[in-house]
Scaffold this motif. Structure first.
Motif, PDB file in Angstrom:
ATOM      1  N   CYS A  22      48.513  51.987  44.212  1.00  0.00           N
ATOM      2  CA  CYS A  22      48.372  50.671  44.843  1.00  0.00           C
ATOM      3  C   CYS A  22      49.521  50.510  45.830  1.00  0.00           C
ATOM      4  CB  CYS A  22      48.403  49.570  43.797  1.00  0.00           C
ATOM      5  SG  CYS A  22      48.495  47.891  44.470  1.00  0.00           S
ATOM      6  N   VAL A  23      49.161  50.411  47.105  1.00  0.00           N
ATOM      7  CA  VAL A  23      50.166  50.237  48.152  1.00  0.00           C
ATOM      8  C   VAL A  23      50.212  48.772  48.558  1.00  0.00           C
ATOM      9  CG1 VAL A  23      50.903  50.913  50.446  1.00  0.00           C
ATOM     10  CG2 VAL A  23      49.767  52.576  48.970  1.00  0.00           C
ATOM     11  N   ALA A  24      51.399  48.206  48.519  1.00  0.00           N
ATOM     12  CA  ALA A  24      51.590  46.799  48.855  1.00  0.00           C
ATOM     13  C   ALA A  24      52.202  46.654  50.246  1.00  0.00           C
ATOM     14  CB  ALA A  24      52.494  46.130  47.829  1.00  0.00           C
ATOM     15  N   SER A  25      51.762  45.636  50.959  1.00  0.00           N
ATOM     16  CA  SER A  25      52.353  45.298  52.237  1.00  0.00           C
ATOM     17  C   SER A  25      52.454  43.789  52.358  1.00  0.00           C
ATOM     18  CB  SER A  25      51.537  45.876  53.398  1.00  0.00           C
ATOM     19  OG  SER A  25      50.216  45.387  53.374  1.00  0.00           O
ATOM     20  N   GLY A  26      53.409  43.328  53.152  1.00  0.00           N
ATOM     21  CA  GLY A  26      53.568  41.895  53.361  1.00  0.00           C
ATOM     22  C   GLY A  26      54.389  41.191  52.305  1.00  0.00           C
ATOM     23  N   ILE A  27      54.975  41.947  51.373  1.00  0.00           N
ATOM     24  CA  ILE A  27      55.841  41.367  50.351  1.00  0.00           C
ATOM     25  C   ILE A  27      57.129  42.167  50.260  1.00  0.00           C
ATOM     26  CG2 ILE A  27      53.942  40.444  48.969  1.00  0.00           C
ATOM     27  CD1 ILE A  27      54.348  42.791  47.013  1.00  0.00           C
ATOM     28  N   THR A  28      58.169  41.527  49.700  1.00  0.00           N
ATOM     29  CA  THR A  28      59.399  42.258  49.385  1.00  0.00           C
ATOM     30  C   THR A  28      59.164  42.925  48.035  1.00  0.00           C
ATOM     31  OG1 THR A  28      60.685  40.607  50.596  1.00  0.00           O
ATOM     32  CG2 THR A  28      61.887  42.099  49.132  1.00  0.00           C
ATOM     33  N   PHE A  29      58.727  44.153  48.095  1.00  0.00           N
ATOM     34  CA  PHE A  29      58.162  44.829  46.933  1.00  0.00           C
ATOM     35  C   PHE A  29      59.106  44.847  45.735  1.00  0.00           C
ATOM     36  CE2 PHE A  29      55.021  47.428  45.005  1.00  0.00           C
ATOM     37  CZ  PHE A  29      55.635  48.473  44.348  1.00  0.00           C
ATOM     38  N   THR A  30      60.382  45.055  45.977  1.00  0.00           N
ATOM     39  CA  THR A  30      61.327  45.207  44.868  1.00  0.00           C
ATOM     40  C   THR A  30      61.529  43.927  44.064  1.00  0.00           C
ATOM     41  OG1 THR A  30      63.155  44.795  46.392  1.00  0.00           O
ATOM     42  CG2 THR A  30      62.603  47.104  45.947  1.00  0.00           C
ATOM     43  N   THR A  31      61.109  42.793  44.608  1.00  0.00           N
ATOM     44  CA  THR A  31      61.287  41.526  43.892  1.00  0.00           C
ATOM     45  C   THR A  31      60.072  41.149  43.042  1.00  0.00           C
ATOM     46  OG1 THR A  31      60.440  40.130  45.694  1.00  0.00           O
ATOM     47  CG2 THR A  31      62.802  40.696  45.736  1.00  0.00           C
ATOM     48  N   TYR A  32      59.064  42.012  43.057  1.00  0.00           N
ATOM     49  CA  TYR A  32      57.825  41.722  42.331  1.00  0.00           C
ATOM     50  C   TYR A  32      57.671  42.620  41.114  1.00  0.00           C
ATOM     51  CZ  TYR A  32      55.903  38.663  45.899  1.00  0.00           C
ATOM     52  OH  TYR A  32      55.678  37.614  46.738  1.00  0.00           O
ATOM     53  N   ALA A  33      57.234  42.009  40.010  1.00  0.00           N
ATOM     54  CA  ALA A  33      56.703  42.789  38.905  1.00  0.00           C
ATOM     55  C   ALA A  33      55.309  43.262  39.306  1.00  0.00           C
ATOM     56  CB  ALA A  33      56.629  41.947  37.641  1.00  0.00           C
ATOM     57  N   MET A  34      54.971  44.462  38.880  1.00  0.00           N
ATOM     58  CA  MET A  34      53.665  45.022  39.224  1.00  0.00           C
ATOM     59  C   MET A  34      52.861  45.261  37.959  1.00  0.00           C
ATOM     60  SD  MET A  34      53.792  45.021  42.457  1.00  0.00           S
ATOM     61  CE  MET A  34      52.218  45.839  42.765  1.00  0.00           C
ATOM     62  N   ARG A  35      51.595  44.939  38.035  1.00  0.00           N
ATOM     63  CA  ARG A  35      50.721  45.068  36.872  1.00  0.00           C
ATOM     64  C   ARG A  35      49.418  45.753  37.256  1.00  0.00           C
ATOM     65  NH1 ARG A  35      51.045  39.055  34.014  1.00  0.00           N
ATOM     66  NH2 ARG A  35      53.109  39.316  33.088  1.00  0.00           N
ATOM     67  N   TRP A  36      48.815  46.396  36.277  1.00  0.00           N
ATOM     68  CA  TRP A  36      47.447  46.877  36.377  1.00  0.00           C
ATOM     69  C   TRP A  36      46.616  46.128  35.344  1.00  0.00           C
ATOM     70  CZ3 TRP A  36      45.533  49.955  40.111  1.00  0.00           C
ATOM     71  CH2 TRP A  36      46.420  50.723  40.851  1.00  0.00           C
ATOM     72  N   TYR A  37      45.504  45.597  35.800  1.00  0.00           N
ATOM     73  CA  TYR A  37      44.511  44.965  34.948  1.00  0.00           C
ATOM     74  C   TYR A  37      43.224  45.775  35.049  1.00  0.00           C
ATOM     75  CZ  TYR A  37      47.162  40.558  34.560  1.00  0.00           C
ATOM     76  OH  TYR A  37      48.109  39.590  34.290  1.00  0.00           O
ATOM     77  N   ARG A  38      42.326  45.519  34.115  1.00  0.00           N
ATOM     78  CA  ARG A  38      40.985  46.106  34.223  1.00  0.00           C
ATOM     79  C   ARG A  38      39.956  45.111  33.704  1.00  0.00           C
ATOM     80  NH1 ARG A  38      41.341  50.950  29.666  1.00  0.00           N
ATOM     81  NH2 ARG A  38      41.322  49.610  27.797  1.00  0.00           N
ATOM     82  N   GLN A  39      38.754  45.280  34.223  1.00  0.00           N
ATOM     83  CA  GLN A  39      37.652  44.430  33.786  1.00  0.00           C
ATOM     84  C   GLN A  39      36.398  45.279  33.652  1.00  0.00           C
ATOM     85  OE1 GLN A  39      36.884  40.923  36.172  1.00  0.00           O
ATOM     86  NE2 GLN A  39      35.913  39.915  34.441  1.00  0.00           N
ATOM     87  N   ALA A  40      35.896  45.356  32.431  1.00  0.00           N
ATOM     88  CA  ALA A  40      34.659  46.074  32.160  1.00  0.00           C
ATOM     89  C   ALA A  40      33.492  45.096  32.271  1.00  0.00           C
ATOM     90  CB  ALA A  40      34.714  46.694  30.767  1.00  0.00           C
ATOM     91  N   PRO A  41      32.290  45.603  32.514  1.00  0.00           N
ATOM     92  CA  PRO A  41      31.133  44.722  32.637  1.00  0.00           C
ATOM     93  C   PRO A  41      30.961  43.843  31.409  1.00  0.00           C
ATOM     94  CG  PRO A  41      30.571  46.924  33.362  1.00  0.00           C
ATOM     95  CD  PRO A  41      31.947  47.009  32.759  1.00  0.00           C
ATOM     96  N   GLY A  42      30.813  42.539  31.642  1.00  0.00           N
ATOM     97  CA  GLY A  42      30.588  41.600  30.555  1.00  0.00           C
ATOM     98  C   GLY A  42      31.823  41.245  29.752  1.00  0.00           C
TER      99      GLY A  42
END
Length: 124
Positions: A22-42
């Motif tokens: 995941c490439v981020a742009s437009g933010i000061t990346f080092t000041t953000y926590a980063m997360r991965w979420y997932r969503q399965a059908p239903g």
């Protein structure tokens, strides 16, 4: 303009591996926590992995119980990128995976951005 762009999803057999980016742009990346979420059908969207801000080697890391020991979250602050290495994949890991950038001040969320998602399908 803030953008989070995921890549690396696809079709993989059970037991296989994938690496999401995941490439981020437009933010000061080092000041953000980063997360991965997932969503399965239903199903509801669930938090898979969290990596706190403060640099690649000092951020707090947490995983959902269902992926502990199989998934690894990491970040490259020089490239504004967060990764999710997924090993020993199971059919139940099939979902759309979303990247999230989160910033909070004294526990109050001030900025919250999402990517468009990337499909991961685990099937033989």
């Amino acid at each position: 303009q803030v953008q989070l762009v995921e890549s690396g999803g696809g079709l993989v057999q059970p037991g296989g591996s994938l690496r999401l980016s995941c490439v981020a742009s437009g933010i000061t990346f080092t000041t953000y926590a980063m997360r991965w979420y997932r969503q399965a059908p239903g199903k509801q969207r669930e938090l898979v992995a969290h990596l706190g801000s403060g640099g690649a080697s000092s951020g707090v890391i947490n995983y959902a119980d269902s992926v502990k020991g199989r998934f690894t979250i990491s970040r490259d602050d020089a490239k504004n990128t967060v990764f999710l290495q997924m090993n020993s994949l199971k059919p139940e890991d099939t979902a759309v995976y979303y990247c999230n950038a989160l910033r909070a001040v004294r526990g109050v969320v001030t900025n919250d951005y999402w990517g468009q998602g990337t499909q991961v399908t685990v099937s033989s």
